[in-house]
Design an enzyme around this catalytic site. Structure first.
Site, short mmCIF file in Angstrom:
data_model
loop_
_atom_site.label_atom_id
_atom_site.label_comp_id
_atom_site.label_asym_id
_atom_site.label_seq_id
_atom_site.Cartn_x
_atom_site.Cartn_y
_atom_site.Cartn_z
N ASP A 75 0.66 -0.99 -0.30
CA ASP A 75 -0.31 -0.05 -0.36
C ASP A 75 1.04 0.99 0.60
O ASP A 75 1.52 1.58 1.05
CB ASP A 75 -0.74 0.22 1.35
CG ASP A 75 -2.08 1.62 1.28
OD1 ASP A 75 -2.00 1.67 0.90
OD2 ASP A 75 -2.35 1.41 2.21
N ASP A 76 0.84 1.60 -1.47
CA ASP A 76 1.34 3.33 -0.82
C ASP A 76 2.82 2.86 -0.51
O ASP A 76 3.77 4.43 -0.38
CB ASP A 76 0.66 4.04 0.31
CG ASP A 76 1.20 5.76 -0.39
OD1 ASP A 76 1.01 6.20 -1.25
OD2 ASP A 76 1.53 6.15 0.71
N CYS A 97 -6.73 4.47 -2.91
CA CYS A 97 -6.81 3.02 -1.93
C CYS A 97 -8.02 2.43 -2.79
O CYS A 97 -8.15 1.60 -3.90
CB CYS A 97 -7.12 3.44 -0.79
SG CYS A 97 -5.94 3.49 -0.11
N HIS A 154 -11.13 -2.85 2.06
CA HIS A 154 -11.67 -1.33 1.64
C HIS A 154 -12.27 -0.91 0.48
O HIS A 154 -12.44 -0.06 -0.13
CB HIS A 154 -10.79 -0.67 1.16
CG HIS A 154 -10.18 0.85 1.57
ND1 HIS A 154 -9.49 1.55 1.52
CD2 HIS A 154 -11.73 1.59 2.36
CE1 HIS A 154 -9.75 3.29 1.70
NE2 HIS A 154 -11.48 2.90 2.01
#
Length: 226
Positions: free
Chosen positions: A33-34, A72, A129
């Protein structure tokens, strides 16, 4: 037919064909993530990522790839459906404070369900998410097993995770807890055809604390971060 719809059909057809061939490969899909490109040793030697570097060395490295939407939920919707977030009604990260009842439509064709229908044991460990309510639970999209968080973020230590349908506090570092669940899933299903998604939140902020052995190489470093 729009090109995005064509890509959707092609990608989902690929998974359908993969699920029906004689020697069916197991699938472990890892999504960080990221994570910036320079946060991997294959790109910047200051990053200590030997296992990811090995994946690069033994696999394919797509240097011209780009994210469809650098947020996201839309990106995750695209990964599930092979369609743009704007096509499936998700154009921003799903904020529980603003839109707690929104999520990815379970009626859409998604590749985990195709593999499940073809006899694969499917699982998701980590970040979802794509909807907080039960209507958008990962098990509605073809996952037999889910352990993690339906939302977008949690503490790096002592996080709240859902397992076996119950959300509770787990003790320890989030990354290690999820890694242990992944290993457990692989061990339980090593005799089966399986597809496991491992969606970490790391290295997304906040990322401290980390294990001492992970912090040690950088303790005295003052790097120039791009």
């Amino acid at each position: 037919m729009r090109i995005s719809r064509v890509l959707s059909v092609l990608c989902l057809s690929f998974f359908a064909a993969l699920a029906t061939v004689g020697a069916r490969p197991n699938i472990l899909f890892i999504l960080t993530d990221d994570q910036a490109p320079w946060a991997i040793g294959a790109e910047d030697e200051r990053a200590r990522t030997p296992n990811m570097d090995r994946l690069v060395a033994e696999g394919a490295r797509l240097t011209r790839a780009f994210t469809v939407t650098p947020v996201c939920s839309p990106s995750r919707a695209s990964l599930m459906t092979s369609r743009y977030g704007s096509e499936v009604g998700i154009t921003e990260w799903l904020n529980p404070g603003k839109e707690p009842k929104l999520g990815l439509d379970p009626a859409l064709p998604v590749w985990p369900r195709l593999l499940k229908d073809a006899g694969y044991t499917t699982g998701l460990v980590g970040k979802w998410h794509l909807g907080l309510t039960d209507a958008y639970h990962p098990t509605k999209f073809g996952f037999d097993f889910f352990m993690g968080n339906r939302g977008g973020g949690w503490s790096p230590k002592d996080p709240p995770f859902e397992k076996d349908g119950v959300t509770r506090k787990f003790e320890g570092l989030s990354t290690d807890i999820l890694a242990d669940e992944v290993i457990g899933f692989l061990e339980r299903n090593k005799e089966n055809s399986f597809a496991l998604c491992w969606h970490t939140r790391a290295p997304h902020a906040a990322w401290l604390p980390v294990a001492e052995e992970d912090w040690a190489p950088y303790a005295e470093m003052d790097p120039d971060i791009p």
